[in-house]
Design a protein around this motif. Structure first.
Motif, mmCIF file in Angstrom:
data_model
loop_
_atom_site.group_PDB
_atom_site.id
_atom_site.type_symbol
_atom_site.label_atom_id
_atom_site.label_comp_id
_atom_site.label_asym_id
_atom_site.label_seq_id
_atom_site.Cartn_x
_atom_site.Cartn_y
_atom_site.Cartn_z
ATOM 1 N N MET A 57 -13.003 -25.401 -20.685
ATOM 2 C CA MET A 57 -14.375 -25.270 -20.171
ATOM 3 C C MET A 57 -14.588 -23.862 -19.610
ATOM 4 O O MET A 57 -15.637 -23.240 -19.824
ATOM 5 C CB MET A 57 -14.640 -26.329 -19.095
ATOM 6 C CG MET A 57 -16.012 -26.191 -18.419
ATOM 7 S SD MET A 57 -17.406 -26.454 -19.557
ATOM 8 C CE MET A 57 -17.401 -28.267 -19.634
ATOM 9 N N ILE A 58 -13.606 -23.366 -18.879
ATOM 10 C CA ILE A 58 -13.703 -22.007 -18.327
ATOM 11 C C ILE A 58 -13.880 -20.993 -19.452
ATOM 12 O O ILE A 58 -14.732 -20.101 -19.379
ATOM 13 C CB ILE A 58 -12.466 -21.682 -17.470
ATOM 14 C CG1 ILE A 58 -12.468 -22.522 -16.192
ATOM 15 C CG2 ILE A 58 -12.410 -20.190 -17.132
ATOM 16 C CD1 ILE A 58 -11.187 -22.435 -15.383
ATOM 17 N N GLN A 59 -13.073 -21.145 -20.514
ATOM 18 C CA GLN A 59 -13.145 -20.209 -21.627
ATOM 19 C C GLN A 59 -14.497 -20.269 -22.337
ATOM 20 O O GLN A 59 -14.978 -19.263 -22.860
ATOM 21 C CB GLN A 59 -12.008 -20.493 -22.620
ATOM 22 C CG GLN A 59 -10.615 -20.303 -22.048
ATOM 23 C CD GLN A 59 -10.423 -18.952 -21.381
ATOM 24 O OE1 GLN A 59 -10.803 -17.918 -21.934
ATOM 25 N NE2 GLN A 59 -9.838 -18.949 -20.182
ATOM 26 N N GLN A 60 -15.124 -21.435 -22.338
ATOM 27 C CA GLN A 60 -16.447 -21.561 -22.940
ATOM 28 C C GLN A 60 -17.534 -20.953 -22.067
ATOM 29 O O GLN A 60 -18.503 -20.373 -22.571
ATOM 30 C CB GLN A 60 -16.776 -23.039 -23.198
ATOM 31 C CG GLN A 60 -15.987 -23.675 -24.320
ATOM 32 C CD GLN A 60 -16.440 -25.094 -24.619
ATOM 33 O OE1 GLN A 60 -17.484 -25.560 -24.143
ATOM 34 N NE2 GLN A 60 -15.650 -25.805 -25.421
ATOM 35 N N CYS A 61 -17.379 -21.073 -20.745
ATOM 36 C CA CYS A 61 -18.432 -20.641 -19.820
ATOM 37 C C CYS A 61 -18.393 -19.143 -19.518
ATOM 38 O O CYS A 61 -19.436 -18.548 -19.227
ATOM 39 C CB CYS A 61 -18.333 -21.426 -18.504
ATOM 40 S SG CYS A 61 -18.753 -23.171 -18.659
ATOM 41 N N VAL A 62 -17.208 -18.538 -19.574
ATOM 42 C CA VAL A 62 -17.100 -17.110 -19.235
ATOM 43 C C VAL A 62 -18.019 -16.253 -20.102
ATOM 44 O O VAL A 62 -18.756 -15.405 -19.578
ATOM 45 C CB VAL A 62 -15.636 -16.636 -19.330
ATOM 46 C CG1 VAL A 62 -15.567 -15.101 -19.356
ATOM 47 C CG2 VAL A 62 -14.834 -17.153 -18.145
ATOM 48 N N PRO A 63 -18.043 -16.411 -21.441
ATOM 49 C CA PRO A 63 -18.947 -15.586 -22.246
ATOM 50 C C PRO A 63 -20.420 -15.790 -21.908
ATOM 51 O O PRO A 63 -21.219 -14.850 -21.992
ATOM 52 C CB PRO A 63 -18.648 -16.035 -23.683
ATOM 53 C CG PRO A 63 -17.271 -16.598 -23.626
ATOM 54 C CD PRO A 63 -17.179 -17.261 -22.287
ATOM 55 N N ILE A 64 -20.782 -17.006 -21.508
ATOM 56 C CA ILE A 64 -22.176 -17.284 -21.143
ATOM 57 C C ILE A 64 -22.555 -16.496 -19.891
ATOM 58 O O ILE A 64 -23.598 -15.843 -19.835
ATOM 59 C CB ILE A 64 -22.376 -18.798 -20.924
ATOM 60 C CG1 ILE A 64 -22.124 -19.559 -22.221
ATOM 61 C CG2 ILE A 64 -23.780 -19.071 -20.395
ATOM 62 C CD1 ILE A 64 -22.135 -21.066 -22.066
#
Length: 246
Positions: free
Chosen positions: A50-57
């Motif tokens: 989840m962290i890896q998905q949210c960082v680019p956002i």
């Protein structure tokens, strides 16, 4: 109470963002990107993923990738989806008491910030405290007889714990004290408070704030965001954190 997705942390400001339960009704517990028809869209997703998905956002919204990663690692464990069974609410981690206090007039320094900002290199609260003490702000304020408490206050919330707020470092001023031109004045309105206790160690204060966020998320009481504050006494005295509640 302000709503956020209990999976990704996204603010839920409109019903169109809500997920749906098994009966296809909207739920304000999770967003539509994380939760649909009573199940998680990505049921096997780990918090790390989840962290890896949210960082680019967040990076796309202007936050540095490293700062976004740090913020998410501090924030996501407080959300329902990622809290372990060992991390559920315990009464012993709650407030030590509830207390009503009347209006409090403070004089000191103030600035706008946010919880997200304070978890990055752009945080202003430590610098405010440094200025507060280096310029002897408390020594310039005439307080009530026998009182030397210092306050760190959080007020003028834009969106509860999620948006910007005003941080005020000050001292309670006597009724007849005239505020100097280079200082600010703040009135904390009368309210009922849940009172938490920390030691004087900064890490203890941070830990208690994390407890407060979890406590609020469990619905133990409803925060009003009219003004929350830390009270610092003399050496060796505990730090008291007052959270305004209904």
């Amino acid at each position: 109470m302000d709503k956020v997705c209990q999976s990704c942390g996204m603010p839920l400001e409109h019903e169109e963002q809500y997920g749906t339960d098994a009966q296809h009704a909207k739920t304000d517990e999770y967003c539509k990107y994380c939760y649909k028809e009573g199940v998680f869209v990505q049921p096997d997703l780990t918090m790390e993923e989840m962290i890896q998905q949210c960082v680019p956002i967040l990076a796309g919204e202007g936050m540095q990738a490293g700062e976004a990663d740090t913020m998410l690692r501090n924030y996501l464990p407080n959300l329902k989806r990622w809290r372990s069974s060992e991390d559920t609410w315990l009464h012993g981690d709650g407030p030590i008491r509830e207390e009503y206090r009347g209006d409090i007039r403070l004089v000191g320094l103030k600035a706008r910030t946010s919880n997200l900002n304070e978890q990055t290199s752009h945080g202003i609260i430590p610098k405010m405290w440094e200025r507060f003490w280096s310029e002897d702000v408390p020594g310039r304020i005439k307080g009530h007889e026998g009182q030397s408490f210092v306050y760190g206050c959080y007020t003028d919330y834009e969106n509860g714990a999620l948006g910007e707020y005003t941080f005020f470092a000050g001292k309670e001023a006597a009724t007849d004290f005239q505020t100097p031109a280079d200082l600010e004045e703040l009135i904390i309105p009368a309210a009922r408070y849940a009172v938490f206790q920390a030691s004087t160690e900064p890490s203890s204060v941070i830990r208690v704030w994390q407890t407060i966020w979890k406590w609020a998320a469990t619905g133990q009481a409803e925060r009003t965001y009219t003004g929350d504050f830390e009270v610092y006494g003399g050496p060796g005295e505990p730090v008291l954190i007052y959270i305004a509640i209904k």
